[in-house]
Scaffold this active site. Structure first.
Site, PDB file in Angstrom:
ATOM      1  N   GLU A 115       0.638  -1.147  -0.038  1.00 42.51           N
ATOM      2  CA  GLU A 115       0.069   0.039  -0.028  1.00 42.51           C
ATOM      3  C   GLU A 115       0.672   1.230  -0.057  1.00 42.51           C
ATOM      4  OE1 GLU A 115      -2.540  -1.768   3.382  1.00 42.51           O
ATOM      5  OE2 GLU A 115      -4.052  -0.592   2.082  1.00 42.51           O
ATOM      6  N   GLU A 135      -4.662  -9.320   3.882  1.00 36.44           N
ATOM      7  CA  GLU A 135      -5.568  -9.015   4.800  1.00 36.44           C
ATOM      8  C   GLU A 135      -6.838  -9.715   5.292  1.00 36.44           C
ATOM      9  OE1 GLU A 135      -3.833  -6.853   3.219  1.00 36.44           O
ATOM     10  OE2 GLU A 135      -3.290  -5.196   4.361  1.00 36.44           O
TER      11      GLU A 135
HETATM   12  N1  COA Z   1       4.659  -7.730  12.250  1.00 39.31           N
HETATM   13  C1  COA Z   1       5.510  -7.754  13.264  1.00 39.31           C
HETATM   14  N2  COA Z   1       6.795  -8.590  13.048  1.00 39.31           N
HETATM   15  C2  COA Z   1       6.954  -9.174  12.151  1.00 39.31           C
HETATM   16  C3  COA Z   1       6.141  -9.155  11.032  1.00 39.31           C
HETATM   17  C4  COA Z   1       4.897  -8.245  11.110  1.00 39.31           C
HETATM   18  N3  COA Z   1       4.008  -8.141  10.175  1.00 39.31           N
HETATM   19  N4  COA Z   1       6.421  -9.934   9.867  1.00 39.31           N
HETATM   20  C5  COA Z   1       7.554 -10.436  10.172  1.00 39.31           C
HETATM   21  N5  COA Z   1       7.907  -9.866  11.676  1.00 39.31           N
HETATM   22  C6  COA Z   1       8.785 -10.321  12.502  1.00 39.31           C
HETATM   23  C7  COA Z   1       8.934 -11.860  12.906  1.00 39.31           C
HETATM   24  O1  COA Z   1       7.926 -12.160  14.108  1.00 39.31           O
HETATM   25  C8  COA Z   1      10.292 -12.217  13.248  1.00 39.31           C
HETATM   26  O2  COA Z   1      10.628 -11.550  14.396  1.00 39.31           O
HETATM   27  P1  COA Z   1      11.354 -12.552  15.621  1.00 39.31           P
HETATM   28  O3  COA Z   1      13.072 -12.715  14.824  1.00 39.31           O
HETATM   29  O4  COA Z   1      11.685 -11.699  16.816  1.00 39.31           O
HETATM   30  O5  COA Z   1      10.899 -13.701  15.776  1.00 39.31           O
HETATM   31  C9  COA Z   1      11.084 -11.505  12.171  1.00 39.31           C
HETATM   32  O6  COA Z   1      10.196 -10.387  11.681  1.00 39.31           O
HETATM   33  C10 COA Z   1      11.536 -12.390  10.924  1.00 39.31           C
HETATM   34  O7  COA Z   1      10.344 -12.813  10.453  1.00 39.31           O
HETATM   35  P2  COA Z   1      10.125 -14.490  10.040  1.00 39.31           P
HETATM   36  O8  COA Z   1       8.671 -15.018  10.194  1.00 39.31           O
HETATM   37  O9  COA Z   1      11.361 -15.270  11.305  1.00 39.31           O
HETATM   38  O10 COA Z   1      10.911 -14.525   8.767  1.00 39.31           O
HETATM   39  P3  COA Z   1      10.555 -15.470   7.700  1.00 39.31           P
HETATM   40  O11 COA Z   1      11.356 -15.159   6.527  1.00 39.31           O
HETATM   41  O12 COA Z   1      10.487 -16.948   8.308  1.00 39.31           O
HETATM   42  O13 COA Z   1       8.966 -15.086   7.211  1.00 39.31           O
HETATM   43  C11 COA Z   1       7.314 -13.855   6.399  1.00 39.31           C
HETATM   44  C12 COA Z   1       8.697 -14.120   6.522  1.00 39.31           C
HETATM   45  C13 COA Z   1       7.095 -12.411   6.006  1.00 39.31           C
HETATM   46  C14 COA Z   1       6.498 -15.056   5.481  1.00 39.31           C
HETATM   47  C15 COA Z   1       6.623 -14.008   7.669  1.00 39.31           C
HETATM   48  O14 COA Z   1       7.345 -13.036   8.822  1.00 39.31           O
HETATM   49  C16 COA Z   1       5.154 -13.406   7.953  1.00 39.31           C
HETATM   50  O15 COA Z   1       4.335 -14.173   7.524  1.00 39.31           O
HETATM   51  N6  COA Z   1       5.101 -12.141   8.656  1.00 39.31           N
HETATM   52  C17 COA Z   1       3.638 -11.482   8.689  1.00 39.31           C
HETATM   53  C18 COA Z   1       3.126 -11.030   7.298  1.00 39.31           C
HETATM   54  C19 COA Z   1       1.892 -10.284   7.606  1.00 39.31           C
HETATM   55  O16 COA Z   1       0.883 -11.026   7.577  1.00 39.31           O
HETATM   56  N7  COA Z   1       1.390  -9.108   7.659  1.00 39.31           N
HETATM   57  C20 COA Z   1       0.343  -8.150   7.957  1.00 39.31           C
HETATM   58  C21 COA Z   1       0.055  -8.103   6.698  1.00 39.31           C
HETATM   59  S1  COA Z   1      -1.589  -6.992   6.949  1.00 39.31           S
END
Ligand code: COA
Length: 243
Positions: A115, A135
């Site tokens: 966005e 979302e």
């Molecule tokens: N909000 C807060 N923290 C987040 C985040 C988010 N949207 N996305 C990633 N992080 C944090 C993780 O909690 C992790 O923190 P930690 O090391 O303290 O545990 C760090 O960033 C690294 O993320 P990680 O999940 O370990 O990396 P990955 O490569 O395995 O996976 C994603 C990456 C993007 C697939 C996964 O982090 C994810 O699904 N994030 C959420 C995406 C989402 O739904 N966003 C909201 C959209 S409305």
């Protein structure tokens, strides 16, 4: 130059560089980031030295992994976090700035990440970029303008395809959908963003802002109104350069 916690703001030769800077949380967009971006966007709007802005994310893994889910999970979820976001019209401010923005996108570009990039005028991405608007899978809808800016960028059916399913796109598909203008090897991404920024800032700044206005405002008008807007802006430019 930057005194912020979640964003780095730098200004160099009339180009502003805004870097989302929470790499350990994949640059997730939290309330602090919203407040800092709000302040920075206001500065960009008001500072005549800034002619063009590059928006990017720190770290290797992500431009931005969306809204900070830890804030979403605070009680009462997710209404409280959403309410806080609505209080400041950051997206109205962002889309209302008539100076050009270039988004340089790499790695995860999710939720508010997409966005934010849609508030920009030109989107470049690296070949490792992955895009998604998850979302609906979280029982919410986009709140950073995505439901409006996405269809205006990629068309109604592409926008619905992405938004209703929450499915992810790779860089090639994002390019096919016209979500991004260009896909580049990671190591060339920022150099290309800078090249573009310098091309833009070397043009007449008033002509650049008028051209942006003509397109962005004109798109929401009838052709007749748009042509009239073009004429008005053209006259404004001529009058301001002869006066
Ligand atoms: N909000 C807060 N923290 C987040 C985040 C988010 N949207 N996305 C990633 N992080 C944090 C993780 O909690 C992790 O923190 P930690 O090391 O303290 O545990 C760090 O960033 C690294 O993320 P990680 O999940 O370990 O990396 P990955 O490569 O395995 O996976 C994603 C990456 C993007 C697939 C996964 O982090 C994810 O699904 N994030 C959420 C995406 C989402 O739904 N966003 C909201 C959209 S409305």
């Amino acid at each position: 130059m930057s005194a912020f916690e979640t964003v780095i703001y730098e200004k160099l030769n009339n180009v502003a560089h805004v870097t989302l800077n929470r790499p350990r949380a994949l640059n997730a967009y939290n309330i602090r980031m919203r407040d800092e971006l709000y302040e920075i966007l206001g500065a960009i709007r008001d500072d005549d030295e800034v002619r063009v802005t590059i928006l990017k994310g720190a770290g290797e893994k992500a431009f931005c992994a969306g809204a900070d889910l830890t804030e979403f999970l605070t009680a009462p979820p997710p209404v409280f976090a959403r309410q806080a976001r609505f209080e400041r019209d950051i997206w109205g401010l962002f889309t209302g700035i008539q100076k050009p923005f270039i988004a340089a996108l790499h790695g995860y570009v999710l939720g508010s990440g997409i966005e934010m990039s849609l508030c920009c005028d030109i989107r470049l991405c690296s070949d490792n970029a992955r895009f998604g608007l998850p979302e609906v899978t979280l029982a919410i809808i986009p709140a950073a303008g995505g439901s409006q800016t996405l269809p205006r960028t990629v068309g109604r059916s592409n926008a619905l395809d992405v938004l209703l399913t929450g499915r992810w796109l790779n860089a090639k598909e994002a390019k096919r959908m016209k979500l991004v203008n260009r896909v580049l090897p990671v190591r060339e991404l920022y150099a290309e963003a800078e090249r573009l920024a310098h091309r833009i800032k070397d043009c007449d700044p008033r002509a650049v802002t008028c051209a942006k206005q003509a397109i962005t405002r004109g798109l929401d008008m009838s052709l007749e109104e748009g042509l009239s807007l073009e004429k008005t802006l053209g006259r404004l430019l001529i009058n301001s350069s002869s006066g």
